[in-house]
Design a protein around this motif. Structure first.
Motif, PDB file in Angstrom:
ATOM      1  N   LYS A  91       0.879  -1.323   0.052  1.00  0.00           N
ATOM      2  CA  LYS A  91       0.124  -0.149  -0.070  1.00  0.00           C
ATOM      3  C   LYS A  91       0.920   1.208  -0.080  1.00  0.00           C
ATOM      4  O   LYS A  91       1.787   1.332   0.660  1.00  0.00           O
ATOM      5  N   SER A  92       0.761   2.136  -1.063  1.00  0.00           N
ATOM      6  CA  SER A  92       1.490   3.401  -0.940  1.00  0.00           C
ATOM      7  C   SER A  92       1.365   4.092   0.233  1.00  0.00           C
ATOM      8  O   SER A  92       0.626   4.145   0.996  1.00  0.00           O
ATOM      9  N   ILE A  93       2.699   4.558   0.342  1.00  0.00           N
ATOM     10  CA  ILE A  93       3.093   5.680   1.456  1.00  0.00           C
ATOM     11  C   ILE A  93       3.191   7.058   0.958  1.00  0.00           C
ATOM     12  O   ILE A  93       4.194   7.197   0.230  1.00  0.00           O
ATOM     13  N   GLY A  94       2.598   7.981   1.658  1.00  0.00           N
ATOM     14  CA  GLY A  94       2.740   9.457   1.148  1.00  0.00           C
ATOM     15  C   GLY A  94       2.681   9.877  -0.176  1.00  0.00           C
ATOM     16  O   GLY A  94       3.112  11.061  -0.469  1.00  0.00           O
ATOM     17  N   PHE A  95       1.939   9.256  -1.137  1.00  0.00           N
ATOM     18  CA  PHE A  95       1.658   9.586  -2.310  1.00  0.00           C
ATOM     19  C   PHE A  95       0.400  10.655  -2.249  1.00  0.00           C
ATOM     20  O   PHE A  95      -0.524  10.245  -1.765  1.00  0.00           O
ATOM     21  N   PRO A  96       0.791  11.708  -2.799  1.00  0.00           N
ATOM     22  CA  PRO A  96      -0.207  12.901  -2.497  1.00  0.00           C
ATOM     23  C   PRO A  96      -1.677  12.590  -3.057  1.00  0.00           C
ATOM     24  O   PRO A  96      -1.673  11.977  -4.102  1.00  0.00           O
ATOM     25  N   SER A 121      -9.650  16.894  -8.157  1.00  0.00           N
ATOM     26  CA  SER A 121     -10.047  15.501  -8.139  1.00  0.00           C
ATOM     27  C   SER A 121      -8.910  14.609  -7.033  1.00  0.00           C
ATOM     28  O   SER A 121      -7.731  14.970  -7.116  1.00  0.00           O
ATOM     29  N   GLU A 122      -9.396  13.638  -6.440  1.00  0.00           N
ATOM     30  CA  GLU A 122      -8.510  12.751  -5.602  1.00  0.00           C
ATOM     31  C   GLU A 122      -7.768  11.866  -6.280  1.00  0.00           C
ATOM     32  O   GLU A 122      -8.353  10.961  -6.983  1.00  0.00           O
ATOM     33  N   LEU A 146       7.559  18.967  -8.007  1.00  0.00           N
ATOM     34  CA  LEU A 146       6.134  18.167  -7.741  1.00  0.00           C
ATOM     35  C   LEU A 146       5.862  18.715  -6.320  1.00  0.00           C
ATOM     36  O   LEU A 146       6.661  18.434  -5.547  1.00  0.00           O
ATOM     37  N   THR A 147       4.518  19.140  -6.399  1.00  0.00           N
ATOM     38  CA  THR A 147       3.864  19.723  -5.267  1.00  0.00           C
ATOM     39  C   THR A 147       2.767  18.770  -4.787  1.00  0.00           C
ATOM     40  O   THR A 147       1.778  18.652  -5.619  1.00  0.00           O
ATOM     41  N   GLY A 148       2.779  18.381  -3.583  1.00  0.00           N
ATOM     42  CA  GLY A 148       1.581  17.441  -3.060  1.00  0.00           C
ATOM     43  C   GLY A 148       0.720  18.525  -2.340  1.00  0.00           C
ATOM     44  O   GLY A 148       1.048  19.374  -1.281  1.00  0.00           O
ATOM     45  N   ALA A 149      -0.386  18.867  -3.153  1.00  0.00           N
ATOM     46  CA  ALA A 149      -1.410  19.900  -2.558  1.00  0.00           C
ATOM     47  C   ALA A 149      -2.408  19.421  -1.433  1.00  0.00           C
ATOM     48  O   ALA A 149      -3.072  20.326  -0.673  1.00  0.00           O
ATOM     49  N   SER A 150      -2.695  18.178  -1.397  1.00  0.00           N
ATOM     50  CA  SER A 150      -3.268  17.571  -0.259  1.00  0.00           C
ATOM     51  C   SER A 150      -2.396  16.310  -0.114  1.00  0.00           C
ATOM     52  O   SER A 150      -2.305  15.338  -0.964  1.00  0.00           O
ATOM     53  N   LEU A 151      -2.012  16.004   1.286  1.00  0.00           N
ATOM     54  CA  LEU A 151      -1.344  15.008   1.508  1.00  0.00           C
ATOM     55  C   LEU A 151      -1.676  13.734   2.082  1.00  0.00           C
ATOM     56  O   LEU A 151      -2.949  13.836   2.833  1.00  0.00           O
ATOM     57  N   ARG A 152      -1.188  12.585   2.057  1.00  0.00           N
ATOM     58  CA  ARG A 152      -1.608  11.327   2.750  1.00  0.00           C
ATOM     59  C   ARG A 152      -0.447  11.016   3.761  1.00  0.00           C
ATOM     60  O   ARG A 152       0.536  11.588   3.844  1.00  0.00           O
ATOM     61  N   PRO A 153      -0.825  10.105   4.678  1.00  0.00           N
ATOM     62  CA  PRO A 153       0.001   9.654   5.867  1.00  0.00           C
ATOM     63  C   PRO A 153       1.147   9.012   5.284  1.00  0.00           C
ATOM     64  O   PRO A 153       1.457   8.335   4.385  1.00  0.00           O
ATOM     65  N   ILE A 154       2.345   9.341   6.251  1.00  0.00           N
ATOM     66  CA  ILE A 154       3.625   8.773   5.832  1.00  0.00           C
ATOM     67  C   ILE A 154       4.066   7.902   6.888  1.00  0.00           C
ATOM     68  O   ILE A 154       4.660   6.829   6.683  1.00  0.00           O
ATOM     69  N   LYS A 155       3.402   8.196   8.280  1.00  0.00           N
ATOM     70  CA  LYS A 155       3.614   7.262   9.306  1.00  0.00           C
ATOM     71  C   LYS A 155       3.016   7.620  10.438  1.00  0.00           C
ATOM     72  O   LYS A 155       2.409   8.685  10.484  1.00  0.00           O
ATOM     73  N   SER A 164       0.804  11.071  10.734  1.00  0.00           N
ATOM     74  CA  SER A 164       1.705  12.005  10.289  1.00  0.00           C
ATOM     75  C   SER A 164       1.344  12.064   8.741  1.00  0.00           C
ATOM     76  O   SER A 164       1.593  11.037   8.057  1.00  0.00           O
ATOM     77  N   TYR A 165       1.434  13.513   8.343  1.00  0.00           N
ATOM     78  CA  TYR A 165       1.034  13.642   6.918  1.00  0.00           C
ATOM     79  C   TYR A 165       2.514  14.171   6.220  1.00  0.00           C
ATOM     80  O   TYR A 165       3.062  15.003   6.893  1.00  0.00           O
ATOM     81  N   GLY A 166       2.654  13.827   4.946  1.00  0.00           N
ATOM     82  CA  GLY A 166       3.750  14.100   4.209  1.00  0.00           C
ATOM     83  C   GLY A 166       4.154  13.652   2.906  1.00  0.00           C
ATOM     84  O   GLY A 166       2.977  13.133   2.259  1.00  0.00           O
ATOM     85  N   LEU A 167       4.916  13.984   2.267  1.00  0.00           N
ATOM     86  CA  LEU A 167       5.203  13.513   0.847  1.00  0.00           C
ATOM     87  C   LEU A 167       6.108  12.533   0.791  1.00  0.00           C
ATOM     88  O   LEU A 167       7.448  12.584   1.428  1.00  0.00           O
ATOM     89  N   SER A 168       6.221  11.710   0.107  1.00  0.00           N
ATOM     90  CA  SER A 168       7.127  10.447  -0.166  1.00  0.00           C
ATOM     91  C   SER A 168       6.916   9.765  -1.524  1.00  0.00           C
ATOM     92  O   SER A 168       6.089   9.374  -1.961  1.00  0.00           O
TER      93      SER A 168
END
Length: 817
Positions: A91-96, A121-122, A146-155, A164-168
């Motif tokens: 499962k992906s981690i930190g892909f915006p 769009s998400e 590359l800008t993550g305008a809305s972030l997903r969890p990183i850990k 925690s949310y971030g970019l990976s």
């Protein structure tokens, strides 16, 4: 977009084998933004995980974060290929969830050019699939952001329930003129979330055999008829060694106590019964997260490794009953096709089941077979008849966590009494990495600490064990040159004073880094697993070349300074052999079915086989004396005379005392070549006496050969020249303006107890003079007071349990000498 990208996607994954692989049509760059759906841009094959960039946590999911690549000059960008970070469940981690990609002519992006925008769009999570994105703007740009305008969890932060949310990302390719223009280029990140660790990974060079998870190389498979098996010059005693009172016997007894108090038979058999649909007794303790839930069956393998090894040397009714119950329980859950693992076949790709769990159960059943259980070898043969033909093989090396660690299960299986050539052919075809073998052979350090697939880890030593077995089975020089190179690399660059292995997973461990402090949880050196693997790897070398004393020294250090040092009384094993601070682990306990418990109990149970090696046949049959402990060995020589059992008894309280006597017992006079080790740590030459007369003198790092006809009552005696050795610390945790030193006495690593920041005063003018300040404490073996330092004393590192300590105190006013 030109059709060449279809072909390139396949080639870049490293899975093109000549068969046609269909990809979804790739949209052209001029299509409108609304049609650029990410799910249509996923490559149809998964990627392999490798050291991704993970930003520092942002304030919230609605925050933004970016990374930026300098292409070096303005180029017309055609597309981007984005490699995701993902977990063991893929499962992906930190892909915006929303992303914008822009280009610009200056690093401040004063006038950005839009290349891609998901808008409101998400974006779907890519999982482990690579995203391929044609761009909207064909104007030349030098910088790509590359800008993550809305972030997903990183850990999840430790102790927190909220994520925690971030970019990976794992890697970003910027395609211009048909090539990756980002390779090797500078990367920067949003200052608010920048994490310098692994930032350069975003533009790393391509890995040697691509990014995909499929490996299938039938050209590596060699014809068994061409194999030339390499014979060992000595053999491991499978039985016949009995330990007397002393440190090594105490270690074995503590191991038995641990085995009998850790987990019940029903708890260890639970996952096998659940998989087979059989009833599970009520009232069992819940499975331990990860070790039991992700790696079901590993606890049974752990127990079998420790118990079966132990039962080769001593009788123990309860241990025997439990070992039998586990083997019989696994047999009761066997499927008609021979499958025996505790996890369903179709879950083999999850986490480390294909490598770790399979290896644990294989090791355990092999030891049970050598101990004499009649079903153990039969169970393994049936299982490997299934495994060697299972449909999952092409994806196990790259598609599972630490896939390399399963190789040694196959090679040990081949070398067992029920081995078949197919067991090795599977390794050659689906696991063998020729680029890595060649890199090890040329002593390329990056092959170890920057292993380009998965994470660098001491578990790569299991890979090297497997290649050693392949050399023995086939005689191919490629394997021999690689394992010799690997051994040299580890010994010269990743071995602490005292013998622990100075590299583990997740962290940064460049050559000679010798870290003493944890970089973060689970990122410490001295993992017990590594030293167990190191001991068994050195044993392989030792059996092939028993006159090379170096291998005995390496095994000896691994046993005393890591294996025994990691035992927590009879309750379990510490995960890391920490050299400063406390031995207790914060992240994992000492009795949780951890990997280090498995390898710790395996090593402790096998201790007697490391004292001696047997040469049962040939022109010079006899015995090698490798280690020193109160013990008795009985062995049989097969030569022109009638087979006869010989007995040798070793009398010593080593390491508490350096005197050793060997007594011979034979029914009639018999020729035998007894080879006595003079350790490399000896401080002088070592006279060896037979019946009181000097029969030879050993130089440090050698064996003295005593070739004679022995009769009962003959004795061999010698005194091991033990002394102090100081080694200056040269690693990454030096203290500015001070010098740290480790102290050994013979093979035993010493520690300053009750302080992790000890500073010792030198009364003389050199480091060497410091040794004169050390005074043995009466009735406390291997303990030393330090003249001029009344608040400190040295104790054997292996004896410390819960105290604060340091193996690297600062020595004030020391002058290198």
């Amino acid at each position: 977009m030109p059709d060449r990208w279809n072909r390139r996607e396949v080639l870049s994954a490293g899975i093109f084998t000549g068969a046609a692989i269909a990809l979804k049509p790739i949209a052209r760059a001029e299509e409108s933004r609304s049609t650029l759906r990410l799910e249509d841009r996923m490559t149809p094959y998964p990627a392999t995980w490798y050291r991704p960039y993970v930003s520092r946590p942002a304030a919230s999911a609605s925050s933004s974060a970016w990374v930026q690549i300098d292409l070096g000059s303005a180029l017309k960008v055609e597309a981007l290929r984005i490699y995701p970070n993902f977990d063991d469940a893929r499962k992906s981690i930190g892909f915006p969830s929303r992303m914008k990609i822009e280009g610009a002519d200056d690093p401040t992006f004063a006038s950005p050019k839009l290349l891609f925008d998901s808008g409101s769009s998400e974006l779907p999570e890519p999982g482990d699939h690579i995203a391929f994105l044609p761009v909207l703007n064909g104007s030349p740009v030098r910088y790509v952001r590359l800008t993550g305008a809305s972030l997903r969890p990183i850990k999840k932060a430790e102790g927190e329930t909220a994520a925690s949310y971030g970019l990976s990302f794992a890697k970003v390719e910027v395609i211009a003129a048909g090539r990756d223009a980002a390779e090797g280029r500078a990367v920067t990140a949003d200052p608010a979330t920048e994490n310098a660790k692994d930032l350069a990974q975003l533009t790393r060079k391509p890995r040697p055999v691509g990014e995909g998870i499929v490996t299938d190389n039938p050209q590596n498979v060699t014809d068994p008829q061409s194999w030339h098996r390499v014979a060992n010059r000595a053999e491991v005693p499978r039985r016949g060694v009995e330990l007397g009172e002393g440190v090594l016997r105490d270690a074995m007894q503590k191991n038995i106590e641990y085995l009998l108090t850790s987990y019940s038979v029903d708890e260890m058999l639970r996952p096998f019964r659940e998989r087979a649909g059989k009833p599970v007794p009520a009232g069992l303790r819940p499975p331990i997260p990860f070790w039991d839930t992700d790696l079901p069956g590993s606890s049974a393998g752990r127990f079998l490794m420790g118990a079966a090894n132990t039962l080769r040397w001593q009788q123990h009714e309860e241990l025997q009953q439990r070992m039998n119950a586990i083997v019989d329980g696994i047999a009761d859950c066997r499927q008609p096709d021979g499958y025996i693992m505790a996890y369903p076949e179709d879950s083999i790709m999850h986490s480390e089941r294909a490598g770790y769990t399979r290896a644990w159960v294989t090791h355990g059943l092999l030891e049970a077979g050598y101990t004499g259980h009649p079903k153990a070898f039969e169970l393994l043969r049936g299982y490997y008849d299934w495994f060697d033909r299972c449909p999952y093989l092409p994806k196990l090396l790259r598609g599972t966590a630490q896939g390399v660690q399963g190789m040694v299960a196959n090679t040990r299986m081949y070398l067992s009494p029920v081995g078949r050539p197919e067991d090795l052919a599977v390794v050659q075809r689906y696991f063998q990495e020729n680029y890595w073998l060649k890199g090890l052979a040329r002593r390329d350090e990056t092959m170890v600490w920057q292993y380009p697939y998965d994470r660098p880890h001491n578990y790569l030593l299991t890979d090297i064990e497997a290649y050693f077995d392949l050399y023995r089975a086939t005689g191919a020089p490629l394997y021999k040159e690689a394992v010799e190179g690997a051994w040299q690399l580890y010994r010269d660059n990743w071995e602490h004073v005292g013998g622990s292995i100075a590299i583990t997973e997740f962290g940064e461990f460049p050559p000679k880094s010798y870290r003493l402090k944890a970089q973060f949880d689970f990122c410490e050196t001295g993992e017990l697993c590594g030293s167990s693997f190191w001991a068994f790897l050195n044993q392989r070398f030792q059996l092939l070349d028993p006159d090379n004393e170096t291998y005995a020294t390496e095994i000896e250090k691994s046993i005393y300074n890591v294996g025994i040092a990691s035992q927590f009384n009879g309750k379990g094993f510490f995960y890391h052999a920490r050299l400063v601070g406390k031995k207790g682990d914060k992240a994992v306990g000492y009795c949780t079915n951890s990997c280090c418990e498995g390898q710790g109990t395996r090593l402790a149970g096998s201790i007697p086989e490391h004292l001696y090696s047997i040469v049962p046949t040939g022109s010079d049959p006899g015995l090698y004396i490798h280690m020193f402990a109160s013990s008795t060995i009985r062995w049989t020589q097969r030569d022109s005379q009638e087979n006869e059992e010989l007995k040798l008894s070793m009398k010593t309280i080593f390491p508490h005392d350096s005197n050793v006597q060997l007594d011979i017992d034979v029914s009639s006079p018999r020729r035998s070549v007894i080879r006595v080790r003079t350790p490399s740590w000896a401080t002088a030459e070592m006279p060896i006496r037979v019946n009181g007369e000097v029969a030879g003198t050993g130089k440090p790092g050698s064996y003295v050969l005593l070739d004679r006809t022995w009769k009962s009552g003959d004795s061999i005696s010698f005194t091991l020249p033990m002394g102090f050795r100081l080694t200056r610390y040269t690693g990454m945790d030096k203290i500015a303006g001070s010098e740290r030193y480790a102290l050994e006495y013979g093979p035993i690593l010493l520690a300053v107890a009750n302080s992790d920041e000890a500073r010792l005063n030198v009364s003389g003018t050199s480091v060497d003079s410091f040794k004169k300040q050390l005074k043995a404490i009466p009735d406390q073996p291997l303990c030393f007071n330090i003249e001029g330092n009344p608040d400190h004393r040295y104790e054997p590192y292996y004896a410390l349990k819960e105290e604060t300590f340091t193996c690297f105190p600062v020595i004030e006013s020391a002058v290198s000498g």
